[in-house]
Design a protein around this motif. Structure first.
Motif, PDB file in Angstrom:
ATOM      1  N   ILE A 357       4.050 -39.304 115.290  1.00  0.00           N
ATOM      2  CA  ILE A 357       4.104 -39.725 113.894  1.00  0.00           C
ATOM      3  C   ILE A 357       2.713 -40.073 113.379  1.00  0.00           C
ATOM      4  CG2 ILE A 357       5.003 -41.497 112.315  1.00  0.00           C
ATOM      5  CD1 ILE A 357       7.498 -41.623 114.088  1.00  0.00           C
ATOM      6  N   GLY A 358       1.895 -40.728 114.229  1.00  0.00           N
ATOM      7  CA  GLY A 358       0.538 -41.075 113.831  1.00  0.00           C
ATOM      8  C   GLY A 358      -0.298 -39.847 113.513  1.00  0.00           C
ATOM      9  N   SER A 361       0.900 -38.265 110.308  1.00  0.00           N
ATOM     10  CA  SER A 361       0.463 -39.039 109.136  1.00  0.00           C
ATOM     11  C   SER A 361      -0.978 -38.709 108.774  1.00  0.00           C
ATOM     12  CB  SER A 361       0.605 -40.541 109.415  1.00  0.00           C
ATOM     13  OG  SER A 361       1.944 -40.894 109.673  1.00  0.00           O
ATOM     14  N   PHE A 365      -2.224 -36.927 105.313  1.00  0.00           N
ATOM     15  CA  PHE A 365      -3.228 -37.533 104.437  1.00  0.00           C
ATOM     16  C   PHE A 365      -4.376 -36.551 104.194  1.00  0.00           C
ATOM     17  CE2 PHE A 365      -6.700 -40.361 103.232  1.00  0.00           C
ATOM     18  CZ  PHE A 365      -6.058 -41.198 102.326  1.00  0.00           C
ATOM     19  N   ASN A 377       3.741 -37.706  97.918  1.00  0.00           N
ATOM     20  CA  ASN A 377       4.152 -38.198  99.233  1.00  0.00           C
ATOM     21  C   ASN A 377       3.754 -39.652  99.462  1.00  0.00           C
ATOM     22  OD1 ASN A 377       5.314 -35.773 100.695  1.00  0.00           O
ATOM     23  ND2 ASN A 377       3.369 -34.926 100.030  1.00  0.00           N
ATOM     24  N   LEU A 378       2.829 -40.178  98.634  1.00  0.00           N
ATOM     25  CA  LEU A 378       2.420 -41.572  98.769  1.00  0.00           C
ATOM     26  C   LEU A 378       3.535 -42.482  98.268  1.00  0.00           C
ATOM     27  CD1 LEU A 378      -1.302 -41.549  97.557  1.00  0.00           C
ATOM     28  CD2 LEU A 378      -0.493 -41.966  99.877  1.00  0.00           C
ATOM     29  N   LEU A 405       8.186 -47.100 112.046  1.00  0.00           N
ATOM     30  CA  LEU A 405       7.558 -46.077 111.216  1.00  0.00           C
ATOM     31  C   LEU A 405       6.525 -46.687 110.275  1.00  0.00           C
ATOM     32  CD1 LEU A 405       7.510 -43.101 110.317  1.00  0.00           C
ATOM     33  CD2 LEU A 405       9.321 -43.662 108.687  1.00  0.00           C
ATOM     34  N   VAL A 406       6.884 -47.804 109.620  1.00  0.00           N
ATOM     35  CA  VAL A 406       5.943 -48.457 108.695  1.00  0.00           C
ATOM     36  C   VAL A 406       4.772 -49.063 109.463  1.00  0.00           C
ATOM     37  CG1 VAL A 406       5.678 -50.219 106.905  1.00  0.00           C
ATOM     38  CG2 VAL A 406       7.797 -48.917 107.059  1.00  0.00           C
ATOM     39  N   SER A 409       2.358 -46.333 110.080  1.00  0.00           N
ATOM     40  CA  SER A 409       1.672 -46.009 108.830  1.00  0.00           C
ATOM     41  C   SER A 409       0.597 -47.041 108.514  1.00  0.00           C
ATOM     42  CB  SER A 409       2.679 -45.938 107.674  1.00  0.00           C
ATOM     43  OG  SER A 409       3.643 -44.944 107.904  1.00  0.00           O
ATOM     44  N   VAL A 412      -2.362 -46.454 110.930  1.00  0.00           N
ATOM     45  CA  VAL A 412      -3.136 -45.270 110.556  1.00  0.00           C
ATOM     46  C   VAL A 412      -3.953 -45.533 109.299  1.00  0.00           C
ATOM     47  CG1 VAL A 412      -2.945 -42.899 109.711  1.00  0.00           C
ATOM     48  CG2 VAL A 412      -1.578 -43.625 111.664  1.00  0.00           C
ATOM     49  N   LEU A 413      -3.335 -46.167 108.296  1.00  0.00           N
ATOM     50  CA  LEU A 413      -4.031 -46.464 107.044  1.00  0.00           C
ATOM     51  C   LEU A 413      -5.257 -47.331 107.299  1.00  0.00           C
ATOM     52  CD1 LEU A 413      -4.159 -46.445 103.930  1.00  0.00           C
ATOM     53  CD2 LEU A 413      -2.692 -48.477 103.958  1.00  0.00           C
TER      54      LEU A 413
END
Length: 473
Positions: A357-358, A361, A365, A377-378, A405-406, A409, A412-413
């Protein structure tokens, strides 16, 4: 009641993620000997405050719960008020390696949380799609191996006589992904109505670019064995003009059995402007949402029909290519199995899924930055709150998976090389480690402003998308 559920689930989710992220920074800072002045959950006016007698850290819960921070001793902020005894414990006095570790600890803590949450879900039992293969596209790897659709995969042989049992679709995906990474040839053991057979797969020639989120679809593998129904028909669409109705069960397209939405959609897209024949069941048990699969015999009280529909020609927004579209929403009900894993296996699967998932993501991006994927998608806090509430209603496993999942995210952010984020600080320290010189205050100020502008822009886009989803404009 729904609003209250969403609000509570959102506050719990954000609270857990912020605490874990900031505690990552805090714990590594303490291990490195840095003095932490404040650990705050939220921003703005403090609601609760207390001071640790052991460390002297002020712990705070503030009014605005959308984030948090860890404030460390730094002589750049207090040049004249720090005692000589505290100078060795200032953040700016630490080696570049320690500073990198402290800053990276927050996102790493989010990834560790995601692994732990996924591991709990896998260990407690999770309902997953069964390893039933849908009819593969012609000339795909799956088709060349001999799959026709409807086969249930039982095991994967690594070519050295070792068979690994396949328990679900996700299990099959991980095993094939592992073989593809190692560039190996494998043989799948699968059964259909006539018996059990071996299907050889050559995964040795796959490039690394093929090992993304669409890995299985690229090979021609999609979950099958389910029931595909029409959930809605758009007014004036090709589907309505052809006579397709809500509740119709799709059996085949041009004589090819369909039990997978992705297979059906791919076929329609490839036949823009060309008439195709749909074999459907209408009425009776065909609309009851039963658990019969796509290959089951027609219910006695259902009407078998053949409808000809010509997909309208439409330009794909992402690829720019002309594709077919009939204007019908689909509802798929795939067979599922309850899978429970051992603790070590659960942790391994949790780590795999977190990594998967990472990476996805980051790729998404990157595609948004290059224009290959839409900025729609944001998502912002409104969408997160909505999904938090929905997942909470589905049960603990769904909510824990959403939380994981969050958390990924968020990790990663924060690792993106944008000043004001953890990734921006890591970029400064990387430059310092390579050049031996600290990035000047002037450059940091300029980059901080640019980073802040970037974050504000992303937040505005995410909030706009939230509002667009909420009021459908």
């Amino acid at each position: 009641m729904d609003l209250l559920t969403e609000l509570v689930a959102f506050v719990v989710a954000i609270g857990v993620l912020v605490v874990v992220h900031e505690y990552g920074h805090y714990s590594v800072a303490r291990l490195c000997g840095v003095k932490v002045l404040r650990f705050s959950i939220g921003f703005g006016r403090p609601l609760l405050q207390w001071v640790s007698k052991k460390s002297g850290t002020e712990w705070t819960i503030s009014a605005l719960p959308l984030g948090g921070y860890v404030k460390m001793l730094d002589e750049r902020e207090f040049p004249d008020t720090i005692s000589p005894d505290d100078l060795p414990h200032a953040f700016n006095r630490q080696s570049v390696g320690k500073r990198i570790a402290i800053v990276a600890a927050g996102p790493v803590a989010n990834f560790i949380l995601a692994i732990a949450l996924f591991a709990v879900v896998y260990a407690s039992g999770v309902s997953e799609p069964a390893a039933v293969v849908a009819a593969p596209p012609v000339q795909s790897v799956a088709a060349r191996a001999g799959f026709q659709g409807g086969e249930t995969v039982l095991s994967v042989n690594d070519g050295n006589g070792n068979d690994a049992a396949v328990r679900s679709w996700a299990d099959l995906r991980w095993k094939l992904l592992s073989a593809a990474f190692d560039h190996r040839r494998v043989a799948l053991s699968a059964r259909d109505g006539a018996g059990t057979y071996a299907f050889p797969l050559d995964l040795s020639q796959l490039a690394s670019k093929d090992l993304d989120d669409d890995f299985m679809s690229k090979l021609g593998f999609d979950p099958g064995g389910g029931t595909l129904r029409v959930a809605g028909v758009e007014a004036g669409s090709a589907a309505q003009q052809a006579g397709l109705q809500k509740g119709d069960r799709l059996r085949a397209i041009d004589g090819r059995p369909v039990d997978s939405a992705s297979t059906f959609i791919a076929y329609v897209k490839a036949h823009a402007g060309k008439p195709v024949q749909l074999q459907i069941l209408r009425g009776g048990d065909a609309q009851d949402g039963g658990k019969d699969n796509a290959q089951a015999s027609a219910p006695a009280n259902a009407q078998a029909l053949t409808i000809t529909v010509t997909p309208a020609v439409q330009r794909d927004e992402e690829t720019g290519e002309e594709v077919g579209r009939i204007g019908a929403a689909l509802s798929a009900q795939a067979p599922s199995v309850e899978v429970r894993y051992a603790p070590l296996e659960s942790a391994r699967l949790g780590a795999y899924r977190t990594w998967d998932i990472g990476v996805y993501s980051l790729k998404m991006f990157g595609r948004m930055l290059t224009g290959e994927a839409s900025l729609k998608n944001l998502s912002g806090p409104v969408t997160i709150a909505d999904y938090a509430g929905k997942s909470a209603k589905l049960g603990p496993s769904a909510f824990l998976s959403f939380l994981a999942l969050v958390s990924i995210s968020l990790g990663v952010l924060n690792l993106l090389p944008i000043p004001v984020l953890d990734g921006g600080h890591l970029l400064y320290y990387a430059v310092e480690a390579v050049t031996g010189k600290v990035v000047s205050d002037r450059w940091q100020m300029v980059l901080q402003r640019a980073g802040l502008a970037c974050i504000v822009a992303l937040s505005a886009i995410a909030l706009f998308n939230d509002l667009a989803r909420l009021i459908h404009f």
